[in-house]
Design an enzyme around this catalytic site. Structure first.
Site, short mmCIF file in Angstrom:
data_model
loop_
_atom_site.label_atom_id
_atom_site.label_comp_id
_atom_site.label_asym_id
_atom_site.label_seq_id
_atom_site.Cartn_x
_atom_site.Cartn_y
_atom_site.Cartn_z
N SER A 296 0.90 -1.38 0.02
CA SER A 296 -0.06 -0.05 -0.02
C SER A 296 0.56 1.32 0.05
O SER A 296 0.28 2.58 -0.12
CB SER A 296 -0.90 0.17 1.13
N ARG B 52 16.15 3.77 1.15
CA ARG B 52 16.25 4.69 2.37
C ARG B 52 17.81 5.41 2.33
O ARG B 52 18.43 4.94 1.85
CB ARG B 52 16.05 4.02 3.92
N HIS C 151 14.38 -2.17 -0.36
CA HIS C 151 13.95 -1.22 0.74
C HIS C 151 15.40 -0.65 1.17
O HIS C 151 15.14 0.43 1.72
CB HIS C 151 13.63 -2.29 1.91
N THR D 65 13.15 -6.44 10.50
CA THR D 65 12.51 -7.89 10.97
C THR D 65 12.55 -8.90 10.07
O THR D 65 12.20 -10.06 10.44
CB THR D 65 11.32 -7.61 11.79
N SER D 66 12.60 -8.58 8.91
CA SER D 66 12.63 -9.93 7.93
C SER D 66 13.75 -10.75 7.95
O SER D 66 14.85 -10.32 8.10
CB SER D 66 12.60 -9.21 6.26
#
Length: 183
Positions: free
Chosen positions: A10, A51, A47, A32-33
């Site tokens: 989303s 960042r 990801h 946390t993955s």
């Protein structure tokens, strides 16, 4: 504590990263993955690429409250990505991957609540801005298998606890964030 929730894909992560960057120059990113296959490795890499490079990363999913208490540097904020993955990993680790038909879900849920209660306590004790991402799983059909039903139920109750404790809650739909709680 600021909670950001919404469905899968989303735009929650990007929205949360923008919020964190607006409030903090430096961020401890709690990832946390677990990378279990090539597809997950690509997701993690995406990801990481989006960042800021100067954000620090801590990878893990257990005792996240202790990470907030003991691993923050002065002036640093926190972004936790994401509670749902953290719960999934904790559930699997704590159950030992046993057959879902043999699992003691009340005991597992109590264990997960202790982890979440400690996370909430750490957030409330910290003066750092803390941004938490979670998935809203309860907007679809009821899953057909026992493990998935319990996971959706547990996740929903955890999200309610987090939202109750949060100063702000954002709902992200189609990349658009809407603030639904402001204390």
């Amino acid at each position: 504590m600021i909670l950001v929730t919404g469905g899968a894909r989303s735009g929650k992560s990007a929205h949360t990263e923008r919020l964190a960057a607006q409030h903090c120059d430096h961020v401890l990113y709690i990832a946390t993955s677990l990378v279990t296959d090539d597809e997950m490795a690509l997701r993690v890499a995406k990801h990481q690429a989006q960042r800021p490079e100067h954000w620090r990363t801590w990878e893990g999913f257990r005792d996240v409250g202790d990470v907030i208490r003991h691993h923050l540097q002065p002036g640093e904020g926190v972004m936790l990505e994401c509670v749902t993955t953290m719960l999934s990993n904790l559930l699997y680790e704590e159950s030992g991957g046993a057959d879902p038909e043999t699992l003691d879900f009340p005991a597992l849920e109590a264990f997960l609540y202790r982890q979440i209660d400690d996370l909430i306590a750490a957030c409330q004790q910290s003066s750092a801005p803390i941004f938490i991402v979670t998935n809203e799983l309860g907007m679809s059909i009821t899953p057909s298998n026992r493990l998935a039903r319990h996971f959706v139920d547990i996740s929903g109750r955890v999200n309610q606890k987090l939202a109750q404790a949060a100063e702000e809650v954002w709902w992200v739909v189609s990349g658009i964030g809407v603030k639904i709680k402001c204390r």
